[in-house]
Design a protein around this motif. Sequence first.
Motif, short mmCIF file in Angstrom:
data_model
loop_
_atom_site.label_atom_id
_atom_site.label_comp_id
_atom_site.label_asym_id
_atom_site.label_seq_id
_atom_site.Cartn_x
_atom_site.Cartn_y
_atom_site.Cartn_z
N PHE A 18 0.83 -1.21 0.00
CA PHE A 18 0.00 0.00 0.00
C PHE A 18 0.86 1.26 0.00
O PHE A 18 0.51 2.25 -0.64
N LEU A 19 1.99 1.22 0.72
CA LEU A 19 2.90 2.36 0.74
C LEU A 19 3.43 2.65 -0.67
O LEU A 19 3.48 3.81 -1.10
N CYS A 20 3.80 1.60 -1.39
CA CYS A 20 4.32 1.78 -2.75
C CYS A 20 3.24 2.24 -3.73
O CYS A 20 3.55 2.91 -4.73
N LEU A 21 2.00 1.90 -3.44
CA LEU A 21 0.90 2.29 -4.33
C LEU A 21 0.55 3.77 -4.19
O LEU A 21 0.00 4.36 -5.13
N ILE A 22 0.85 4.38 -3.05
CA ILE A 22 0.41 5.75 -2.80
C ILE A 22 0.86 6.73 -3.89
O ILE A 22 0.03 7.45 -4.46
N PRO A 23 2.16 6.82 -4.22
CA PRO A 23 2.56 7.79 -5.26
C PRO A 23 1.97 7.49 -6.63
O PRO A 23 1.70 8.41 -7.41
N VAL A 24 1.76 6.20 -6.93
CA VAL A 24 1.15 5.83 -8.21
C VAL A 24 -0.31 6.27 -8.25
O VAL A 24 -0.75 6.90 -9.22
#
Length: 420
Positions: A18-24
Motif C-alpha cells: 500500500f505504501l508503494c501504491l500511494i505515489p502511483v
Amino acid sequence: MPYSEKIENRLRGSALVFLCLIPVLLLFARGPADVALSLVGILFLVRSALRRDWAWAREADILALLVALLMLVAVAAPFGEYPGKNFTRGLIWVRFVVFYAAATRWLITDRKVVHILCWVVSATLLLAALDALFQFVTGYSLLGGQKMASFAGRLTGPLDRPNIGIYVSKLAFSVMALAFVARQGFGDKKAFVFSAMVMLPVLAVIFLSGERTASVLTLAGIVAVVIGLFFVGGRARLISIGLGIAGAAGIGALLTFSSRIAGRLADLEHVVSDYAASIYGQLALMGWRFFTEHPLTGIGMGSFEKVCKAEMPPESLEFGCYPHPHNIYMEWLSSGGLAGTLPWLVFIVLVVWAGLRMIRFGEQQTVLVALYLATLNVSLFPFAATQSAFSNWPAILAWMSISCAVAALRVFKDSRALAR
C-alpha cells in the motif's frame, strides 16, 4: 493467538504494498490513494495492538503530532464556528499521524524497503515526468488526456489539474534522500544511479510546469544540495561546481527562450512586490484576521470558506472566498488557534533539528542533510503559497515525502555508514 514472525511479515508486506501504491495512485485518483494511506495506518495499529507495543506514541515527534490532534479535536472543534464539521475534519486527520508513525518506525527501517522504495517511487516519477514532457511537446497528456490550453499553458501530466510540478518536487528530494542512504549506507549503487538519472526529466518538468512555488522551492533545494556536495570536498566538490554552472545556464536559457516561463516569473515578481494586494496576501491576511478573532482555538478545521462567506460576502472581496488561506501556517493558526498550532510547530522544530544535528557526524552527511532539509522545505516553507495542509491529495503527498525523508535519516543513523 500469539504474535509471530509470520504475522509480522504478512502485516508488513501488505503495508509495504500500500505504501508503494500511494505515489502511483496519487497520479490518477485521490480516493484510492487516501485508502492506501489509511490502510498502512490501520495495519500498523493492528500490529501495535497484537504486540501490545505503543512505545512509538511516546516518541517526541509523534507525541507532538498526537497533541496537535488532541487540540484540534478536543479544544478547537467544540469552540469552532461549526463544531460538528470541525470535529469530523479534526478526527480523521489522525490517519496522517498514524501513517507517519508507521512509515518512519515500522516500514522504512531496513535496506530491503529502502531499495524497493527507491525503484518504485523513482519509476513513478519517471512515468509522470515523461508524460508531462510529452504534453509539453504535443499539447496533451498521453495518460490523462488533459490539454495544456485548458490550464493556461501549464503542465498537468497525468493529473487532472496543473500540479505536476509540486507532485514531482515533493517526492524527488525525498526519494533522493533514500537513494543516498541506499548508496552510502548499504552500497546499493544501482538504485542510487537510477534515482539520480530520473532527476533529469523530473527537474525539467518542474521548471517547465509554470508552477512558481514548485520552481522556487525546488531551486532552493538544488542550491542546498550543491552546497552540501561542496562541503564534502574532493570529487563531490567538482560535481557541485558543475551542477551549479549547469543549473544556472539551464535556468538562464529557459528564461531567455520561453516567454511563458518568463511571464510566470514576472507574475511572481509582481506578487512579491505587492504581496498584501495579491490574492495570496489577502487570503493570508484573512487567515490572520480569523486567528486574531479566535486566538486560542481558531475557527475550526474545514470552516475557512464558510466563515469567510458569513463574515465577508464574496461580492465585497476582490478575489472572493476560498476553502483555505493558501499558507499552511495561516491555515493552522486560523483553524486550530494557538492550541493546535503550537504542538505542530514543536513537531517542525524537532524534525528540522534532527536534520541539522546530522552535520556533526562528518562532511559526508551534508548531502543527506541537504536532501532532507530540501524535502521539508518544499512542504513546510513558511512564506510559500501552498495547497491546504488538511485536504487529502496535498496532505497525502506532503506526509509521504516527509515520512520518506525522516525515515531516510533514521535508517542512515542506524546503518554502518557513520562507523566508517
